[in-house]
Enzyme design. Structure first.
Site, mmCIF file in Angstrom:
data_model
loop_
_atom_site.group_PDB
_atom_site.id
_atom_site.type_symbol
_atom_site.label_atom_id
_atom_site.label_comp_id
_atom_site.label_asym_id
_atom_site.label_seq_id
_atom_site.Cartn_x
_atom_site.Cartn_y
_atom_site.Cartn_z
ATOM 1 N N CYS A 1 0.831 -1.200 0.000
ATOM 2 C CA CYS A 1 0.000 0.000 0.000
ATOM 3 C C CYS A 1 0.872 1.259 0.000
ATOM 4 C CB CYS A 1 -0.981 -0.050 1.170
ATOM 5 S SG CYS A 1 -2.459 0.913 0.853
ATOM 6 N N HIS B 1 -3.516 -5.182 0.567
ATOM 7 C CA HIS B 1 -2.843 -5.700 1.769
ATOM 8 C C HIS B 1 -2.918 -7.228 1.789
ATOM 9 C CE1 HIS B 1 -2.392 -1.888 4.048
ATOM 10 N NE2 HIS B 1 -3.417 -1.514 3.315
ATOM 11 N N GLU C 1 -1.471 -9.255 3.561
ATOM 12 C CA GLU C 1 -1.308 -9.828 4.909
ATOM 13 C C GLU C 1 -2.634 -10.255 5.548
ATOM 14 O OE1 GLU C 1 -0.805 -6.685 4.075
ATOM 15 O OE2 GLU C 1 -1.225 -5.247 5.689
HETATM 16 N N1 GLN Z 1 -1.869 6.732 2.872
HETATM 17 C C1 GLN Z 1 -1.992 5.946 1.696
HETATM 18 C C2 GLN Z 1 -3.380 6.060 1.078
HETATM 19 O O1 GLN Z 1 -4.316 6.459 1.720
HETATM 20 C C3 GLN Z 1 -1.646 4.509 1.970
HETATM 21 C C4 GLN Z 1 -2.640 3.804 2.840
HETATM 22 C C5 GLN Z 1 -2.142 2.516 3.370
HETATM 23 O O2 GLN Z 1 -0.942 2.227 3.326
HETATM 24 N N2 GLN Z 1 -3.015 1.687 3.933
HETATM 25 O O3 GLN Z 1 -3.578 5.709 -0.060
#
Ligand code: GLN
Length: 562
Positions: free
Chosen positions: A398, A525, A527
């Site tokens: 992300c 994600h 994970e």
């Molecule tokens: N801050 C970034 C976004 O909002 C990444 C978010 C995250 O890593 N979960 O896109």
């Protein structure tokens, strides 16, 4: 439906969640279908707005629910897919009651905690417990309910009252209360103290609930005399006093409970002893033992913002563990506060700066996990640059993917001040931009949340092979910003490849650097869907690359054997 309620006493942080999920594991191993509900008595509607510094990671479900990290434990331990409604908070309950009140559903009555809030809690539990979560049809046999907090907290009172009423209506054979408590030892060779447990049981009983079981946490196994004393003062038969003493890893806990015949006693209490089988915990035993005897390790640098509290990245840590076990390696996670890598820190905190770089250089692979806000971003960019240039396996999740894009745009493509508009809204080169699915103005719905399809674009890349050449993958999301689709052709001039995109082709989901042993960034994600017996494909690839086994594995990934 049979309910197993797990409450906690004396102190918080006793591992109530792990105890409750382990009980679920043992019941599941007896052939029963198990679901779970976590009650968080705080006022927040969900965990979405809570700081990982304070509360640990925000876990994300398939349906986009942002929930307490304990639901992650349930999903991993019980191998189920929960819904947002499996996490009840005071905020959700009050909101539902207040919505009804505004609609006039209470017909002019005074709306009160008892019976309106308590009825709403009971109805919620009864309706959510029957939602199938294991992919089969029809409701589960048993619902494990974990009540967060500690008995006696003002916030948990309405829940305890609602649960007391639920017990009263479903009866003794359909409801079992397990109270998790602490047995401390004072001094070096001191006595095991039962008084705090006695007090918390008394508190429960004053609220009309008598525990049927005690699950006592202790450093050393409980002495027989301690159990006798607990039984006498807490009104619980000796045979129902379970002991969860310290063990080398949490996978031993279901085994510990089975060894004490917890399942027999619980099943007998719930009148399920005739339908259940002897528990089959072979896989758990194997895993717990493999982990205890691992000799080789792999050094993983985790470069993030919230490194003070490891629970902030709980699912990432678990996913690393699952992948490492599959590779017969012990994970050695080195936490690096991203800001310590930055040039400024060389002046302000030179020792921390030197130590951070030394740790990074010692690592066999680098992981930049998700995050929000600009703290540490410069350090993360330096870590991604280091991994790219030195061909060290890199996994960016992300924010970690967005960091790679910024790094490559700045250092390879020389795009001046390239950035995400999250960190610099006036950047001349916005390589990452705000791309909400929902409203642009209403904060509560701007996040892209939950399971979404990623179409794998090219079969000839590491990710596609790791995912066994499936056409698409369904992984969970939690972000607002994305790679700017207008800049994709430019970005790909650097050699970077976007090998996974969403169904519209506008959202970049996976990036890879082809001339690198393992350089993968993902907008989702992975994970959150990793399971002990089914490690996430990407974490597995990352650890295989770090230990020099990836090339071999990719030649025959179908075999699945390492
Ligand atoms: N801050 C970034 C976004 O909002 C990444 C978010 C995250 O890593 N979960 O896109």
């Amino acid at each position: 439906m049979k309910y197993v309620l797990v409450t906690g006493g004396v102190v918080s942080g006793l591992g109530k969640g792990v105890t409750a999920s382990s009980i679920g594991v043992v019941l599941k191993a007896c052939g029963l279908r198990v679901t779970s509900i976590k009650i968080d008595p705080y006022l927040n509607t969900d965990a979405g707005t809570m700081s990982p510094f304070e509360h640990g990671e925000v876990f994300v479900l398939d349906d986009g629910g942002e929930v307490d990290l304990d639901l992650g434990n349930y999903e991993r331990f019980l191998d189920v897919t929960l819904t947002r409604d499996n996490n009840i908070t005071t905020g959700k309950i009050y909101q539902s009651v207040l919505d009804k009140e505004r609609k006039g559903d209470y017909l002019g009555k005074t709306v009160q905690v008892v019976p309106h809030i308590t009825d709403a809690i009971r109805n919620w539990i009864e309706s959510v417990s029957v939602i199938p979560v294991d992919g089969k049809e029809g409701p589960a046999d048993v619902c494990v309910i974990e009540l967060g907090g500690t008995v006696g907290d003002i916030e948990s009172m309405p829940f305890l009252e609602a649960l007391r009423q639920l017990f009263f209506s479903v009866g003794q054979h359909n409801f079992c209360l397990i109270h998790v408590s602490l047995i401390p030892v004072l001094g070096v060779v001191g006595e095991q103290k039962t008084k705090p447990t006695q007090h918390s049981v008394r508190e429960l009983r004053a609220l009309g609930l008598t525990p049927h079981f005690l699950a006592c946490r202790s450093a050393q196994p409980l002495l027989e005399s301690t159990k006798q004393k607990l039984s006498q003062f807490c009104h619980v038969p000796v045979g129902n006093i379970l002991n969860i003493h310290d063990v080398p890893n949490i996978w031993h806990i279901p085994l510990l409970l089975r060894n004490q015949n917890a399942h027999d006693a619980v099943l007998k209490h719930l009148d399920l002893d005739r339908v259940a089988q002897t528990p089959n915990l072979q896989e758990w035993t194997l895993r717990a033992e493999i982990f205890d005897n691992l000799t080789n390790s792999v050094r993983i640098a985790m470069v993030g913002k919230y490194v003070g509290l490891t629970d902030s990245y709980l699912s990432v840590v678990k996913a690393l563990l699952h992948a490492c076990i599959a590779c017969s390696l012990r994970p050695e996670i080195d936490w690096i506060a991203a800001s310590d890598l930055e040039d400024d820190s060389a002046e302000t905190t030179p020792e921390a700066h030197a130590a951070a770089w030394k740790t990074l250089r010692n690592a066999e692979c680098v992981l930049v996990p998700g995050g929000f806000g600009d703290r540490g971003v410069t350090g993360m960019i330096l870590a991604a640059k280091y991994a790219r240039e030195n061909k060290v396996p890199y996994l960016g999740i992300c924010l970690g993917m967005q960091i790679s894009v910024i790094e490559i745009a700045r250092n390879v493509l020389r795009l001046e001040r390239a950035n995400s508009t999250e960190f610099d809204d006036k950047t001349p080169n916005p390589v990452v931009i705000f791309m909400p699915e929902g409203s642009k103005t209403y904060m509560g719905s701007t996040m892209r949340l939950g399971s979404r399809k990623t179409l794998l674009q090219t079969p000839n890349c590491i990710t596609a092979k790791l995912y066994h050449n499936s056409e698409y993958v369904d992984e969970r999301h939690r972000h607002r910003y994305e790679v700017n689709p207008d800049m994709v052709p430019k970005l790909e001039e650097s050699g970077l490849k976007f090998v996974g995109k969403d169904e519209s082709g506008k959202r970049m989901e996976i990036l890879e650097l082809p001339d690198h042993p393992f350089y993968v960034g993902v907008q989702f994600h992975p994970e959150f869907k990793s399971r002990p017996a089914r490690p996430s494909a990407l974490f597995l690839g990352f650890i295989l690359a770090a230990s020099g086994q990836l090339v071999q594995y990719l030649k025959s990934p179908q075999n699945g054997s390492l």
